[in-house]
Design an enzyme around this catalytic site. Structure first.
Site, PDB file in Angstrom:
ATOM      1  N   ASN A   1       2.060  -6.947   0.596  1.00 25.73           N
ATOM      2  CA  ASN A   1       1.400  -5.821  -0.235  1.00 25.73           C
ATOM      3  C   ASN A   1       0.181  -6.610  -1.047  1.00 25.73           C
ATOM      4  O   ASN A   1       0.613  -7.694  -1.597  1.00 25.73           O
ATOM      5  CB  ASN A   1       2.406  -4.929  -0.814  1.00 25.73           C
ATOM      6  CG  ASN A   1       3.529  -5.748  -1.959  1.00 25.73           C
ATOM      7  OD1 ASN A   1       3.635  -6.915  -1.647  1.00 25.73           O
ATOM      8  ND2 ASN A   1       3.702  -5.123  -2.823  1.00 25.73           N
TER       9      ASN A   1
ATOM     10  N   GLU B   1       3.613  -3.542   5.284  1.00 28.85           N
ATOM     11  CA  GLU B   1       3.930  -3.271   6.753  1.00 28.85           C
ATOM     12  C   GLU B   1       2.377  -2.863   7.472  1.00 28.85           C
ATOM     13  O   GLU B   1       2.269  -3.270   8.506  1.00 28.85           O
ATOM     14  CB  GLU B   1       4.746  -1.834   6.935  1.00 28.85           C
ATOM     15  CG  GLU B   1       6.347  -2.015   6.260  1.00 28.85           C
ATOM     16  CD  GLU B   1       6.236  -1.828   4.616  1.00 28.85           C
ATOM     17  OE1 GLU B   1       7.366  -1.376   4.394  1.00 28.85           O
ATOM     18  OE2 GLU B   1       5.150  -1.984   3.886  1.00 28.85           O
TER      19      GLU B   1
END
Length: 150
Positions: free
Chosen positions: A59, A72
């Protein structure tokens, strides 16, 4: 590798133990690269595509919070940029006691490249919970729902 009892057998039937371990290791390595000056919540992800290649991501936060990108999506977009289109599994790791869970946007992006796949959640103690995308995003909207518009 520790495993939680949560749906483990059915959820990973399509992933070999070596691939599962590689996904977990790369997701754990990825969270160490996270840029999280605001939330202080590093997340790493690793995705396996049908080519057999694994791509990882972390992230990356931004002072303008809406511009933050999840691990992700970073991992998936990295694979897509290399020509990948079919996702076979994903591991998401955090260094905390609790287990991570992909946000709604990430669930939808995973769905764009997989109708269903194993989702491996890993906490800081190396414990895992394994589920499936269809469990996290039932009755999902996908490319085929555009009725020939694609």
């Amino acid at each position: 590798m520790k495993r939680d009892q949560l749906q483990t057998r059915g959820a990973i039937k399509d992933l070999e133990p070596e691939l599962m371990a590689a996904l977990i290791n790369q997701a754990q390595s990825a969270y160490r690269q996270a840029y999280v000056p605001y939330s202080h919540y590093p997340v790493g992800a690793a995705v396996l595509f049908s080519s057999g290649r694994i791509y990882s991501g972390c992230n990356v936060e931004n002072a303008s919070y809406g511009l933050t990108v999840c691990a992700e999506r970073n991992a998936i977009f990295r694979g897509v940029a290399q020509g990948e289109r079919e996702l076979k599994g994903i591991a998401i790791a955090v260094p905390t006691e609790g287990f991570p869970s992909p946000c709604g946007a990430c669930r939808q992006v995973i769905r764009e490249f997989a109708v269903d796949c194993p989702v491996i959640l890993v906490n800081g103690q190396g414990e895992t919970k394994v589920t499936r995308l269809k469990t996290l995003l039932p009755d999902a909207f996908g490319p085929e729902d555009l009725g020939g518009l694609v």
